[in-house]
Design an enzyme around this catalytic site. Structure first.
Site, short mmCIF file in Angstrom:
data_model
loop_
_atom_site.label_atom_id
_atom_site.label_comp_id
_atom_site.label_asym_id
_atom_site.label_seq_id
_atom_site.Cartn_x
_atom_site.Cartn_y
_atom_site.Cartn_z
CG HIS A 135 -2.02 -1.06 1.11
ND1 HIS A 135 -3.11 -1.08 1.92
CD2 HIS A 135 -2.15 -2.14 0.30
CE1 HIS A 135 -3.87 -2.13 1.63
NE2 HIS A 135 -3.29 -2.78 0.64
CE1 TYR B 113 -7.97 -8.30 0.75
CE2 TYR B 113 -6.47 -7.32 2.34
CZ TYR B 113 -7.08 -7.30 1.10
OH TYR B 113 -6.82 -6.29 0.22
#
Length: 536
Positions: free
Chosen positions: A312, A427
């Site tokens: 990220h 997730y």
């Protein structure tokens, strides 16, 4: 010496202890995630806390049960055998300590092998990790106590039956996990385009820029800047002068953007990851394009603070009409709360002058508690960026986790919500937040759930495809296609269709060439440059 319980009973006690450990672990991770939100000033009523806890028991606990059981099976088997070798002594201590070590080892292994730096968000800090390990210890202790009680009792006293009820009750809120079959895409009608490969053999190409003479610059994530002819032939496989790049995981060389006055000054800008796995940043450099490389290269911005991991980074670049430069950043995955902290660049969008200095009219330039480069904040990982000249607006998209991919219209000083408000979940299935919208944050103009993993984005302004005029073309890594999105002048958005899915390739970047053709970069170790034109 008391007898050991038989294996059927031992298995029953093991399952009971495992279920309670999983249930307690789920509850603990929920409370730590909610505590992180509360630390940012988010109000969480008791009924919201309860609902979130139950939802995580339904959605997080099944996956956590798989992870937890791996270490629990190994550790408790070893503890029982070792205790037996020691004449039945220290069973409670061995089972308790073994469960703690087993969960720690499992988490370490998963975090080492899985793409996210830290799979279970609550374990990012020492306190959260210790609390999760403590729940494993409780499960191990319970397993030992159940075995000892059964071994010492002349007949069952009902405790094990009650424990089964309690264990099952911890997961009672969890419905059976049903895997929804992916809806088969409708057969695509014959497309009025053709796709030709211009170049092949590129290593994870990330971005493309067209030079005025038709040549192309391609960034490759490992740190190469490739020069191609207009026909796609490699003129320079790796131009010299590119800054040193930290390349690992998602980190590497990102965007390339020409100066608005490129024909006069020959300057270009590169975004990239710099540093090391233990301390890295998103960086921005500018240099002058010469015949065989870059000259006078200098770093003009470095996101602060440093972060660990290789996820990220953001990295997209765009010019505003006033010749200020926009650079997008990511939240570093493990640092999502910093997206709400103005004293950190992480999880924000920057606005800079061409030399890297701060524009006088940036929204937070006069605040002592804010980084002056910040233009907007509350972002997760912004990797799509265009300026819509027709409607004078800056458009960005960002990755959600499992769902919650967003298209936003970026305005100075606005908070875009991450991680306080999102339509996505972690997730693991755990809720990042109980709120899809929250006061003081901007809701997205369009959201994708489940996630399409948006990548590069272009706004079509060419003449070859009149039906696409003004539409956004959004690369989708997971879907292996390009989504065509119509964003009206009033800001409402419609996902019109998927394109190029027949290629079955991860699309990393989308560009509109000066010829009106659409250019695609495919994300693989053997990546390609593709040119899309109307079918003959």
């Amino acid at each position: 010496m008391s007898k050991n319980p038989r294996w059927p009973a031992t298995i029953t006690y093991f399952v009971v202890a495992l279920l309670i450990g999983v249930g307690l672990g789920s509850v603990v991770q929920t409370q730590f995630n909610l505590a992180a939100l509360q630390a940012m000033g988010v109000e969480i009523p008791i009924e919201v806390r309860l609902t979130t806890t139950l939802q995580d028991l339904a959605n997080f606990a099944p996956l956590y049960a798989v992870l937890f059981s791996v270490g629990f099976v190994v550790s408790q088997t070893a503890a029982v055998l070792l205790s037996r070798w020691l004449g039945g002594r220290f069973q409670a201590m061995l089972c308790t300590g073994g469960a703690v070590v087993g969960l720690w080892a499992t988490l370490w292994l998963v975090n080492t092998l899985a793409p996210p730096p830290t799979l279970i968000a609550a374990t990012r800090g020492i306190a959260g990790l210790a609390a999760m390990l403590a729940t494993a210890g409780i499960a191990g202790w319970l397993f030992a106590r159940l075995r000892q009680r059964a071994a010492n009792a002349k007949r069952p006293r009902g405790f094990s039956g009650m424990a089964v009820v309690l264990g099952v009750g911890c997961l009672a809120a969890a419905p059976a996990v049903v895997t929804q079959p992916a809806q088969a895409q409708e057969a695509q009608a014959e497309r009025a385009y053709q796709v030709d490969a211009l170049a092949e053999g590129l290593e994870h190409p990330w971005s493309l820029a067209f030079l005025p003479d038709g040549r192309m610059l391609i960034t490759e994530r490992p740190g190469r800047l490739r020069l191609l002819s207009a026909e796609g032939d490699t003129l320079e496989a790796s131009l010299g002068g590119v800054p040193e790049v930290f390349a690992s995981g998602q980190a590497g060389l990102f965007d390339v953007l020409l100066s608005p006055q490129f024909e006069d000054d020959r300057q270009l800008y590169l975004s990239y990851a710099c540093g090391s796995i233990d301390a890295n940043h998103t960086c921005l450099a500018k240099g002058t394009l010469a015949d065989n490389g870059l000259e006078d290269v200098s770093e003009i911005f470095r996101a602060q603070p440093a972060k660990q991991g290789a996820a990220h980074f953001g990295g997209r670049l765009a010019w505003l009409p006033d010749d200020t430069l926009i650079l997008t950043l990511g939240d570093g995955f493990d640092y999502r709360e910093q997206a709400q902290q103005l004293e950190s660049h992480i999880g924000s969008i920057m606005r800079l002058n061409p030399d890297g200095s701060v524009p006088d009219d940036n929204p937070f330039v006069d605040r002592d508690d804010a980084r002056p480069e910040i233009y907007s904040y509350g972002h997760r990982n912004v990797q799509g960026l265009v300026f819509d000249a027709d409607n004078q607006r800056l458009i960005a998209h960002e990755h959600g986790p499992r769902g919650g991919d967003e298209i936003n219209i970026i305005e100075a000083g606005n908070n875009y919500g991450w991680p306080i408000a999102t339509g996505g979940v972690d997730y693991t299935g755990a809720l990042v937040t109980p709120f899809e919208e929250y006061p003081g944050t901007e809701p997205p103009r369009l959201e994708w759930t489940p996630s399409i993993a948006p990548s590069g984005m272009a706004r079509y302004t060419g003449d070859l495809f009149p039906a696409w005029q003004g539409d956004l073309l959004v690369g989708a890594l997971v879907n292996k296609e390009v989504r065509r999105v119509r964003l009206s002048s009033d800001g409402t958005a419609e996902d019109v269709e998927g394109l190029f899915g027949e290629l079955e390739e991860r699309i990393r970047d989308v560009r509109v060439g000066p010829d009106g053709a659409v250019y695609l970069l495919t994300d693989s170790a053997d990546g390609r440059v593709l040119r899309v034109t109307p079918a003959e």
